[in-house]
Design a protein around this motif. Sequence first.
Motif, PDB file in Angstrom:
ATOM      1  N   ALA A  18      -2.810   4.947   0.413  1.00 35.04           N
ATOM      2  CA  ALA A  18      -3.741   4.889  -0.719  1.00 35.04           C
ATOM      3  C   ALA A  18      -4.222   6.291  -1.090  1.00 35.04           C
ATOM      4  O   ALA A  18      -4.101   7.231  -0.298  1.00 35.04           O
ATOM      5  N   THR A  19      -4.751   6.411  -2.299  1.00 35.94           N
ATOM      6  CA  THR A  19      -5.223   7.697  -2.801  1.00 35.94           C
ATOM      7  C   THR A  19      -6.724   7.621  -3.022  1.00 35.94           C
ATOM      8  O   THR A  19      -7.181   6.923  -3.926  1.00 35.94           O
ATOM      9  N   PRO A  20      -7.507   8.326  -2.212  1.00 31.37           N
ATOM     10  CA  PRO A  20      -8.958   8.244  -2.365  1.00 31.37           C
ATOM     11  C   PRO A  20      -9.515   9.213  -3.398  1.00 31.37           C
ATOM     12  O   PRO A  20      -8.950  10.282  -3.627  1.00 31.37           O
ATOM     13  N   SER A  21     -10.626   8.825  -4.019  1.00 33.21           N
ATOM     14  CA  SER A  21     -11.465   9.759  -4.778  1.00 33.21           C
ATOM     15  C   SER A  21     -12.901   9.403  -4.449  1.00 33.21           C
ATOM     16  O   SER A  21     -13.182   8.269  -4.046  1.00 33.21           O
ATOM     17  N   ALA A  33      -5.070   3.751  -6.095  1.00 37.80           N
ATOM     18  CA  ALA A  33      -6.202   4.677  -6.135  1.00 37.80           C
ATOM     19  C   ALA A  33      -7.471   3.907  -5.797  1.00 37.80           C
ATOM     20  O   ALA A  33      -7.772   2.892  -6.425  1.00 37.80           O
ATOM     21  N   VAL A  34      -8.193   4.385  -4.805  1.00 43.20           N
ATOM     22  CA  VAL A  34      -9.427   3.722  -4.362  1.00 43.20           C
ATOM     23  C   VAL A  34     -10.580   4.692  -4.543  1.00 43.20           C
ATOM     24  O   VAL A  34     -10.606   5.753  -3.925  1.00 43.20           O
ATOM     25  N   LEU A  86     -10.558   0.386   3.656  1.00 41.40           N
ATOM     26  CA  LEU A  86      -9.221  -0.197   3.800  1.00 41.40           C
ATOM     27  C   LEU A  86      -9.173  -1.577   3.132  1.00 41.40           C
ATOM     28  O   LEU A  86      -8.170  -1.942   2.514  1.00 41.40           O
ATOM     29  N   THR A  87     -10.267  -2.316   3.242  1.00 41.27           N
ATOM     30  CA  THR A  87     -10.347  -3.612   2.567  1.00 41.27           C
ATOM     31  C   THR A  87     -10.211  -3.432   1.053  1.00 41.27           C
ATOM     32  O   THR A  87      -9.474  -4.186   0.390  1.00 41.27           O
ATOM     33  N   LEU A 122       0.844  -1.205   0.000  1.00 43.10           N
ATOM     34  CA  LEU A 122       0.000   0.000   0.000  1.00 43.10           C
ATOM     35  C   LEU A 122       0.877   1.252   0.000  1.00 43.10           C
ATOM     36  O   LEU A 122       0.638   2.197  -0.754  1.00 43.10           O
ATOM     37  N   ARG A 123       1.902   1.228   0.852  1.00 40.26           N
ATOM     38  CA  ARG A 123       2.754   2.415   1.003  1.00 40.26           C
ATOM     39  C   ARG A 123       3.606   2.670  -0.229  1.00 40.26           C
ATOM     40  O   ARG A 123       3.902   3.816  -0.549  1.00 40.26           O
ATOM     41  N   VAL A 124       3.983   1.603  -0.899  1.00 39.34           N
ATOM     42  CA  VAL A 124       4.829   1.754  -2.087  1.00 39.34           C
ATOM     43  C   VAL A 124       3.986   2.027  -3.339  1.00 39.34           C
ATOM     44  O   VAL A 124       4.277   2.942  -4.100  1.00 39.34           O
TER      45      VAL A 124
END
Lengths: 261, 261, 261
Positions: C51-54, C29-30, C199-200, C23-25
């Motif tokens: 993660a990158t949310p939209s 995009a979620v 997160l899932t 996730l960190r690397v």
Amino acid sequence: MQKSLDASFGALPQIAADVLDRLRVNRPAVHCITNNVAQAFTANILLSVGATPSMTISPDEIAAFVECCDALLVNLGTCDAERRKAIDMAVTAAQKTTSKPWVLDPVLIDRSPSRAAFARDLAGRGPAVVRLNHDEFRVLGGEGATPQTVEAYARDKALVVALSGASDLIADGTRRVTVSNGHPLMARVTAMGCAASALTAACLAVEPDTGRASAAALLIFGVAGEIAAETAHGPGSFAVAVIDALFNLDAATLRQRAKVM
Amino acid sequence: MQKSLDASFGALPQIAADVLDRLRVNRPAVHCITNNVAQAFTANILLSVGATPSMTISPDEIAAFVECCDALLVNLGTCDAERRKAIDMAVTAAQKTTSKPWVLDPVLIDRSPSRAAFARDLAGRGPAVVRLNHDEFRVLGGEGATPQTVEAYARDKALVVALSGASDLIADGTRRVTVSNGHPLMARVTAMGCAASALTAACLAVEPDTGRASAAALLIFGVAGEIAAETAHGPGSFAVAVIDALFNLDAATLRQRAKVM
Amino acid sequence: MQKSLDASFGALPQIAADVLDRLRVNRPAVHCITNNVAQAFTANILLSVGATPSMTISPDEIAAFVECCDALLVNLGTCDAERRKAIDMAVTAAQKTTSKPWVLDPVLIDRSPSRAAFARDLAGRGPAVVRLNHDEFRVLGGEGATPQTVEAYARDKALVVALSGASDLIADGTRRVTVSNGHPLMARVTAMGCAASALTAACLAVEPDTGRASAAALLIFGVAGEIAAETAHGPGSFAVAVIDALFNLDAATLRQRAKVM
């Protein structure tokens, strides 16, 4: 040919401190059309510096709210049909007077062609400032847009571009300044950019020189981020501490921490 | 002629402590129609005292949610057409039974004539409590409305008015009480008033005397604000600490800190 | 017959640590279609792990956002007509490829028959995971649904069920695992379950084994909750500390604290 905002206007830290004082005394009303994700944090950032936020997008109310406010924020995040209609009405209301400055924040236009088209249209309707990141400017600025074309874009559109990144570049076509404050944790909290745009709108309400107002806003926000990072244990406590830092920020701290070129 | 709620009902701090106990044990369901800005903070305030929030405004769901809930909040912030329709449906569902008390929070009606008209209509549809600030009461209360006319308004409409300010005035037409707890930082966090209204709705769910319930809610909220201010470094940490303080509040602290007249 | 996920895949703590590293690397995009109450907290939880949310639900944008994203969250909270339309479009876009996993979170379907019907329909459209609580599973799982029927349901629908409670049960029909981390304060903060679902989705974006990804997500979230509770003074500071804990979580802590059966 282009002068540094800092050099041409004297010390930006002092300008920022003056702007902050005026925010606290005048308590400008800032109407924000912004995305749902950003609303609460944006309101709390504005309240922390003394500004008074409002956020309705209802068609039968928005003109009244814009007419009462001192500055307007137009943020395109989660931009549905209702919000576009609200934006159109709000910008029309703002255009009725030259004293109602507004900020355009074209959130994520690099991810949505329809939103990008809408942003380009809005950029032609007289925003005082466009605040955005590098990906967004590459789309808004058109073919070949880079940080080097920011000033040409600003001149062409007669507005201030506030380009956020590791350093923030503020340019109005004849002047430019780089603010290198801030902290990497700012990218780990949602709505940080949105809140910076709202703070820019608040500063426009108390400082008629739009270049100064924009640079002051980003300096204030960046310094608050640095202060917050010193006590934060992660992005959760950082977000809280940014609000506290803005509330407590003073002229001496701005002078001491400013990294302005 | 008018009696103090405190004098007539015994010690308000003890009433508030009892209400708080019942919230924690009964865990009432509170359906909130509230503005987007306030939703998360409001939900967290309700959860902190043991209540269970729900927030849908979907027309095909709202009647089911209101029928299941123990109390209803109607907050007019960011009040668009969809939300007005939801409010109408929710109030209709609440009116079907006398045991479904609801609170009206006419947010910012001083800024929007259409919202003010909507609020006046709603005030006639049987809310147990109207919670609002002085600017809002001047609009809702009609020509010449002042804090001195609050009790006449409450009597005329057969409801409780909870008027927030530096001190909070709670009046139901025959009784009145002033609660002088709270802290100036409460005005620097968005949705504090909205959350106070939600807490009032929660208290109505466990205390049938609407005057007592309203006064208890504002005392509980004001004392939590004072406690929060003692450790806060600014409005960011203050908002967090208010939630913690509500969660930890006990009868002894309420008795010790209450400023009730 | 059914094997423990933990036993069959080696140590879940190590799997979770690997997922967290990815996730960190990779910074997936979620895209989240989620309720207004949960949006900001959900975005901050996603950002805390990289993660990158939209979050847009606009009909003319959502397909573009889903096509760009690595995983999708469909949360049914505050589920109005606009959001249902957005969900339908998003799921259709996700179905175009097998590499776009999505999570269904049928929030409060036990409170709204129309929402329950919608959830049942969505469960048949190929979500990788359904994450929900016991009340919600009793409605989604149909007549006689209990924790004992979770695996049959998962097998029948060819998905992973992540059933949250005092302990979390993750089952995909042939494998099951129980994660007993977490803290009671998690039930006192709004959108904790919604954030666990987000997160899932993020974990699904970096781990193709959907059972592993789901179990890793709930282990990570539960351990972060436990760590947060150690310094929290109540649900306000707890919510902040959960974000910090996720940001700082490491493999050694996961190994040391995991309660997996």
